[in-house]
Every structure is written in C-alpha cells, then in structure tokens.
Design a protein around this motif. Structure first.
Motif, PDB file in Angstrom:
ATOM      1  N   THR A 165       0.829  -1.205   0.000  1.00  0.00           N
ATOM      2  CA  THR A 165       0.000   0.000   0.000  1.00  0.00           C
ATOM      3  C   THR A 165       0.864   1.255   0.000  1.00  0.00           C
ATOM      4  O   THR A 165       0.626   2.194  -0.759  1.00  0.00           O
ATOM      5  CB  THR A 165      -0.946  -0.005   1.220  1.00  0.00           C
ATOM      6  OG1 THR A 165      -1.858  -1.105   1.075  1.00  0.00           O
ATOM      7  CG2 THR A 165      -1.721   1.290   1.343  1.00  0.00           C
ATOM      8  N   LYS A 166       1.899   1.279   0.840  1.00  0.00           N
ATOM      9  CA  LYS A 166       2.765   2.461   0.933  1.00  0.00           C
ATOM     10  C   LYS A 166       3.526   2.719  -0.358  1.00  0.00           C
ATOM     11  O   LYS A 166       3.687   3.872  -0.769  1.00  0.00           O
ATOM     12  CB  LYS A 166       3.747   2.321   2.101  1.00  0.00           C
ATOM     13  CG  LYS A 166       3.113   2.522   3.449  1.00  0.00           C
ATOM     14  CD  LYS A 166       4.147   2.471   4.560  1.00  0.00           C
ATOM     15  CE  LYS A 166       3.480   2.686   5.886  1.00  0.00           C
ATOM     16  NZ  LYS A 166       4.128   3.704   6.677  1.00  0.00           N
ATOM     17  N   VAL A 167       3.983   1.660  -1.001  1.00  0.00           N
ATOM     18  CA  VAL A 167       4.701   1.835  -2.268  1.00  0.00           C
ATOM     19  C   VAL A 167       3.751   2.420  -3.317  1.00  0.00           C
ATOM     20  O   VAL A 167       4.103   3.353  -4.043  1.00  0.00           O
ATOM     21  CB  VAL A 167       5.318   0.504  -2.757  1.00  0.00           C
ATOM     22  CG1 VAL A 167       5.848   0.637  -4.187  1.00  0.00           C
ATOM     23  CG2 VAL A 167       6.429   0.046  -1.823  1.00  0.00           C
ATOM     24  N   ARG A 168       2.547   1.892  -3.374  1.00  0.00           N
ATOM     25  CA  ARG A 168       1.565   2.394  -4.343  1.00  0.00           C
ATOM     26  C   ARG A 168       1.234   3.857  -4.069  1.00  0.00           C
ATOM     27  O   ARG A 168       1.228   4.692  -4.976  1.00  0.00           O
ATOM     28  CB  ARG A 168       0.313   1.529  -4.291  1.00  0.00           C
ATOM     29  CG  ARG A 168      -0.833   2.019  -5.138  1.00  0.00           C
ATOM     30  CD  ARG A 168      -0.545   1.948  -6.611  1.00  0.00           C
ATOM     31  NE  ARG A 168      -1.786   2.192  -7.348  1.00  0.00           N
ATOM     32  CZ  ARG A 168      -1.830   2.698  -8.545  1.00  0.00           C
ATOM     33  NH1 ARG A 168      -0.734   2.991  -9.191  1.00  0.00           N
ATOM     34  NH2 ARG A 168      -2.985   2.896  -9.142  1.00  0.00           N
ATOM     35  N   GLN A 169       0.948   4.177  -2.815  1.00  0.00           N
ATOM     36  CA  GLN A 169       0.580   5.552  -2.478  1.00  0.00           C
ATOM     37  C   GLN A 169       1.740   6.521  -2.692  1.00  0.00           C
ATOM     38  O   GLN A 169       1.521   7.675  -3.072  1.00  0.00           O
ATOM     39  CB  GLN A 169       0.054   5.631  -1.049  1.00  0.00           C
ATOM     40  CG  GLN A 169      -1.329   5.017  -0.928  1.00  0.00           C
ATOM     41  CD  GLN A 169      -1.834   4.955   0.488  1.00  0.00           C
ATOM     42  OE1 GLN A 169      -1.080   4.705   1.420  1.00  0.00           O
ATOM     43  NE2 GLN A 169      -3.123   5.178   0.652  1.00  0.00           N
ATOM     44  N   ALA A 170       2.966   6.075  -2.473  1.00  0.00           N
ATOM     45  CA  ALA A 170       4.124   6.936  -2.727  1.00  0.00           C
ATOM     46  C   ALA A 170       4.158   7.350  -4.196  1.00  0.00           C
ATOM     47  O   ALA A 170       4.346   8.529  -4.517  1.00  0.00           O
ATOM     48  CB  ALA A 170       5.416   6.224  -2.339  1.00  0.00           C
ATOM     49  N   GLY A 171       3.951   6.404  -5.078  1.00  0.00           N
ATOM     50  CA  GLY A 171       3.944   6.724  -6.501  1.00  0.00           C
ATOM     51  C   GLY A 171       2.811   7.659  -6.884  1.00  0.00           C
ATOM     52  O   GLY A 171       2.973   8.528  -7.748  1.00  0.00           O
ATOM     53  N   VAL A 186       9.825   6.227   4.985  1.00  0.00           N
ATOM     54  CA  VAL A 186       9.503   4.948   4.348  1.00  0.00           C
ATOM     55  C   VAL A 186      10.739   4.048   4.280  1.00  0.00           C
ATOM     56  O   VAL A 186      10.620   2.826   4.254  1.00  0.00           O
ATOM     57  CB  VAL A 186       8.850   5.146   2.959  1.00  0.00           C
ATOM     58  CG1 VAL A 186       9.870   5.475   1.883  1.00  0.00           C
ATOM     59  CG2 VAL A 186       8.035   3.924   2.570  1.00  0.00           C
ATOM     60  N   PHE A 187      11.926   4.646   4.303  1.00  0.00           N
ATOM     61  CA  PHE A 187      13.168   3.875   4.274  1.00  0.00           C
ATOM     62  C   PHE A 187      13.226   2.916   5.465  1.00  0.00           C
ATOM     63  O   PHE A 187      13.706   1.787   5.346  1.00  0.00           O
ATOM     64  CB  PHE A 187      14.351   4.844   4.304  1.00  0.00           C
ATOM     65  CG  PHE A 187      15.648   4.275   3.807  1.00  0.00           C
ATOM     66  CD1 PHE A 187      15.764   3.774   2.527  1.00  0.00           C
ATOM     67  CD2 PHE A 187      16.769   4.262   4.612  1.00  0.00           C
ATOM     68  CE1 PHE A 187      16.969   3.264   2.054  1.00  0.00           C
ATOM     69  CE2 PHE A 187      17.975   3.763   4.160  1.00  0.00           C
ATOM     70  CZ  PHE A 187      18.074   3.264   2.873  1.00  0.00           C
ATOM     71  N   ILE A 188      12.700   3.351   6.592  1.00  0.00           N
ATOM     72  CA  ILE A 188      12.656   2.526   7.807  1.00  0.00           C
ATOM     73  C   ILE A 188      11.770   1.303   7.574  1.00  0.00           C
ATOM     74  O   ILE A 188      12.146   0.171   7.895  1.00  0.00           O
ATOM     75  CB  ILE A 188      12.141   3.369   8.999  1.00  0.00           C
ATOM     76  CG1 ILE A 188      13.099   4.531   9.268  1.00  0.00           C
ATOM     77  CG2 ILE A 188      11.943   2.503  10.233  1.00  0.00           C
ATOM     78  CD1 ILE A 188      12.493   5.654  10.088  1.00  0.00           C
ATOM     79  N   THR A 189      10.605   1.513   6.981  1.00  0.00           N
ATOM     80  CA  THR A 189       9.676   0.410   6.698  1.00  0.00           C
ATOM     81  C   THR A 189      10.278  -0.559   5.691  1.00  0.00           C
ATOM     82  O   THR A 189      10.154  -1.780   5.842  1.00  0.00           O
ATOM     83  CB  THR A 189       8.340   0.960   6.166  1.00  0.00           C
ATOM     84  OG1 THR A 189       7.797   1.864   7.126  1.00  0.00           O
ATOM     85  CG2 THR A 189       7.353  -0.151   5.892  1.00  0.00           C
ATOM     86  N   ILE A 190      10.938  -0.026   4.664  1.00  0.00           N
ATOM     87  CA  ILE A 190      11.551  -0.883   3.649  1.00  0.00           C
ATOM     88  C   ILE A 190      12.557  -1.835   4.289  1.00  0.00           C
ATOM     89  O   ILE A 190      12.569  -3.030   3.994  1.00  0.00           O
ATOM     90  CB  ILE A 190      12.241  -0.040   2.554  1.00  0.00           C
ATOM     91  CG1 ILE A 190      11.207   0.732   1.757  1.00  0.00           C
ATOM     92  CG2 ILE A 190      13.079  -0.926   1.634  1.00  0.00           C
ATOM     93  CD1 ILE A 190      11.804   1.819   0.865  1.00  0.00           C
TER      94      ILE A 190
END
Length: 196
Positions: free
Chosen positions: A50-56, A142-146
């Motif tokens: 979800t976070k990757v999609r929303q980032a884009g 987001v780097f932390i989550t990755i």
C-alpha cells in the motif's frame, strides 16, 4: 613418471575423500533449506504494498511539478529521478499486488494529496524548499519500513519489491540531499519517527 602420476592420483582421491567425508549425503537425513514461499503474506507486507503504491500516486505528480515550478536545475533533476523511479516501482507493485491478490489503493492519502496541492501552488525558491522538505522527510520515513520488510518478509515477490524500493529510495534521498536544501529540521522530523 608413472610413479609420480599414480601418487598424485592417490593423493587427489584421498583428498577428495577427506573433503566429501564432511559433506552430508542425500540420504543423511539433513533437510535442504526451503525456498521462501511466494504465498505467505503478512500484515506488514500488505502495508508495504500500500505504501509503495501511495508513494507513486503523489511523488510522480510532484516530480512533474518540479519540471515547471522549480527554480533550480538540481530540483528539476530530483523530479526526474522521482518520475523514473516511482514509475518503475508503481508498475512492479501493481503486478505484485495482482499476483498476490492484495488490493492496493488508487489514490494517495488525503495528507499526500494536500502535499501535491501545496507544491502546485508554490513557485521558484519557495517550491524548491517545500519540495525538498516534503520529499526528503517522506523518503526517510519509508526507508525505515523498507528495511523492516526486506529483513523479515518470507514472500519472494515482496522481498524483490523491497530490494528495488530500497535502491530507488536511496537514490531519491541522495539526489534530494545533492540540492543542498535538506535542513536539520527535516532530518529531526524523520528521526522522531524511528522506533526506540
């Protein structure tokens, strides 16, 4: 000469025997390591998709705005990195979510949409600073989550996406830092979100 060849042959055979004596055989009862499953999906994996999609969904428009609203070539270059990196990640996350049957959103969050509106209304050096502040903070968080996902996921598709996201986000942080506009306040904001 024949004696030397025979001695070398015996020496090599006995050395092979010593090496192979330490290796498990097929019937020795030791299980081979299993490959990571492609169907084990955790809540963190789903959140990551979800976070990757929303980032884009917000960073691609931000990258486009940098081409028209920025006063600095460094900001325009950072915007191009965002366009390129998030276009590739967005393609991957859509493919992976479909393969994994995990729904992902078609809209950025309300907060992210608000950031795009702020960027749309800014120009010149005001745009440049706002762009760096918003995007460097977002990428740092987001780097932390990755890292957490990459270290722990058992799903090979999610692991591949996390590896690609790691490379992309590192590139974006680097190009944003190259602008010379990253402030201590932005870095302090990111640091405040790191779990202690």
């Amino acid at each position: 000469m024949a004696t030397a060849t025979a001695w070398l042959s015996l020496k090599n055979n006995s050395a092979d025997g010593l090496v192979s004596a330490d290796l498990p055989t097929a019937g020795s009862g030791l299980a081979a390591p299993r490959a990571a499953s492609t169907d084990a999906i955790t809540t963190l994996d789903k959140t990551f998709l979800t976070k990757v999609r929303q980032a884009g969904l917000w960073e691609i428009p931000a990258g486009r705005l940098a081409q028209t609203n920025a006063s600095s070539e460094a900001i325009k270059r950072a915007g191009l990195h965002l366009l390129d990196g998030h276009s590739k990640l967005d393609q991957l996350v859509r493919e992976d979510s479909e393969a994994l049957h995990v729904p992902i959103p078609d809209q950025a969050t309300a907060e992210q949409q608000g950031w795009v509106t702020q960027l749309r209304n800014a120009r010149g050096s005001d745009f440049d600073q706002l762009f760096v502040d918003l995007l460097r903070a977002s990428h740092g968080k987001v780097f932390i989550t990755i890292g957490e996902v990459r270290a722990s996921t058992k799903n090979s598709l999610v692991r591949r996406l996390a590896s690609q996201a790691n490379t992309t986000v590192q590139d974006h942080m680097d190009v944003l830092e190259d602008t010379g506009l990253v402030t201590d306040a932005t870095l302090d904001d990111v640091a405040s979100t790191i779990p202690k």
